[in-house]
Write a protein that holds these residues in place. Sequence first.
Motif: not given
Length: 120
Positions: A5-11, A16-18, A67-69, A74-79
């Motif tokens: 869950y904490s890395y879903i934004g990076l996924m 999107s890059v793919l 959306v990913g950014v 929201l998840i990793r920086i703002m927790q």
Amino acid sequence: MKYFYSYIGLMIIGTSVLHLFVGLLYYHNLLLELLNSRVKDDSIASIPSETSFFLWFEISAIALLLVGVLVDWLIRIMQLQLPLPFCIGFVILGILATVFAPKSGSWLILIQAALLLLGR
């Protein structure tokens, strides 16, 4: 589940890059043709359907990147935990994309949406 869950934004960013690179590789001839040609008519009706598909393919990749950014921030920086309606909307987006384009990579969105919903 919390780890994913904490890395879903990076996924989502990776997806999107793919998406961007697949579009550029698949439509590279069309892109070169567009870059070498001059626009003769500004109306949307003058754009061929293949060009229109390419542009929407790339625009949707950029939108997914944004959306990913946002999700990563929201998840990793703002927790913060993402709101349930956002997670459900992302699941619906994944389901619709998979139903309408089953042979595409839209199942990646569906997996990420499920991780978003289950990680709450």
